[in-house]
Design an enzyme around this catalytic site. Structure first.
Site, mmCIF file in Angstrom:
data_model
loop_
_atom_site.group_PDB
_atom_site.id
_atom_site.type_symbol
_atom_site.label_atom_id
_atom_site.label_comp_id
_atom_site.label_asym_id
_atom_site.label_seq_id
_atom_site.Cartn_x
_atom_site.Cartn_y
_atom_site.Cartn_z
ATOM 1 N N CYS A 173 0.836 -1.203 0.000
ATOM 2 C CA CYS A 173 0.000 0.000 0.000
ATOM 3 C C CYS A 173 0.872 1.256 0.000
ATOM 4 O O CYS A 173 1.938 1.278 0.605
ATOM 5 C CB CYS A 173 -0.886 0.031 1.241
ATOM 6 N N GLY A 191 -1.888 -14.414 -12.022
ATOM 7 C CA GLY A 191 -2.215 -15.505 -12.940
ATOM 8 C C GLY A 191 -0.983 -16.239 -13.431
ATOM 9 O O GLY A 191 0.152 -15.934 -13.051
#
EC number: 1.3.1.14
Length: 303
Positions: free
Chosen positions: A130, A217
């Site tokens: 973050c 992925g």
């Protein structure tokens, strides 16, 4: 059946298969499809101190062999989680782990303190990718100083198992892992998503509203595997591997590279039963190779 149990800090898990935050909801959403109690650990979606609306749409895009997301940590805040979601999931018979995010160190600390009081949450995973709003928006996890400061602060406030999720968008991820370990992390998980983007050529516009997003992925697996191998050699705490794990074979490869446990993320969107298939696949692999325990393959890569 082989012994699939592993230890991550104080966590004694029935097997090394976990779900990645943001890909499995709060676990209950999958209960109609699979026996979620078979999973070693469920990491629920990212939780912040205050409610977050997330980023504007579109915030997801399909890519060759992967996907981009820029959801923006949409959630209703830790108080809502404690009062409304925790009572629903606390009796699920597996380890429920909360992924914690923040925009300032004190946000992480306050969120961790609240979760520390929830008896049936045995661990948190710190998302240090973050941006630190007090330091010009640079992510906590891209410098050893940033990693050290946030991990040390949370460690002083949180007494249970502390997992630190590392960003791959760095020069040397092993350095970040060592900083996390030195400041009290019980484990590191890696990798978080890689920064990427997608463009609509006809419109000459980015596809995501935020322009860039996190790539996950199958396409990221070789990068994740290399980083897990590097980190496992650099630290003495358990490593949790993730990034492009789509089947049991991928999971075994991560464990051979040094991961004590693995997380499945994007594959959950494709096959809701993938976690169970991976658990069974690891067991079959161990039996075929004459292994009595999964510990026999952790870091067993011959180089």
């Amino acid at each position: 059946m082989a012994d699939l149990s592993v230890n991550i800090g104080k966590l004694q898990m029935k097997n090394p298969v976990m779900t990645a935050s943001g890909t499995f909801g709060y676990g209950e959403e999958f209960a109609d499809f699979i026996d979620i109690t078979r999973i070693g650990g469920i990491i629920v979606k990212g939780t912040t101190l205050h409610k977050r609306e997330g980023n504007p749409y579109p915030r997801m895009a399909e890519t060759p062999s992967g996907m981009l997301n820029a959801v923006g940590l949409q959630n209703k805040g830790v108080e809502y989680f404690s009062n409304h979601i925790y009572p629903r999931i606390k009796d699920i018979q597996t380890h429920m782990i909360v992924n914690v995010s923040g925009s300032a160190i004190e946000d992480y600390v306050k969120t961790a303190e609240i979760i520390n009081e929830l008896d049936k949450i045995p661990a948190i995973e710190l998302n240090i990718s973050c941006p630190n709003v007090k330091q010009g928006g640079m992510a906590f996890g891209v410098t050893t100083k940033g990693v050290s400061e946030v991990v040390q602060a949370v460690r002083s406030a949180y007494k249970k198992t502390l997992i630190v999720k590392l960003s791959p968008n760095v020069t040397d991820i092993a350095e970040m892992a060592r900083a996390a370990e030195a400041n009290g992390a019980d484990s590191v998980s890696l990798i978080n998503t890689l920064l990427g983007m997608a463009i609509d050529a006809e419109r000459k516009r980015p596809i995501l509203s935020t322009v860039t997003g996190g790539m996950s992925g199958a396409a990221v697996k070789p990068i994740a595997l290399r980083m897990v191998w590097q980190v496992a050699k650099a630290v003495n705490i358990p490593v949790i591997g993730l990034g492009g794990i789509m089947n049991w074979k991928d999971a075994v490869e991560f464990m051979l590279a040094g991961a004590s446990a693995i997380q499945i993320g994007t594959a959950n969107f494709i096959d809701p039963a993938i976690t169970i298939k991976v658990i069974d696949g690891i067991n079959d692999y161990l039996e075929r190779h004459g292994c009595k325990s999964v510990s026999e393959i952790i870091g067993a890569l011959e180089v």
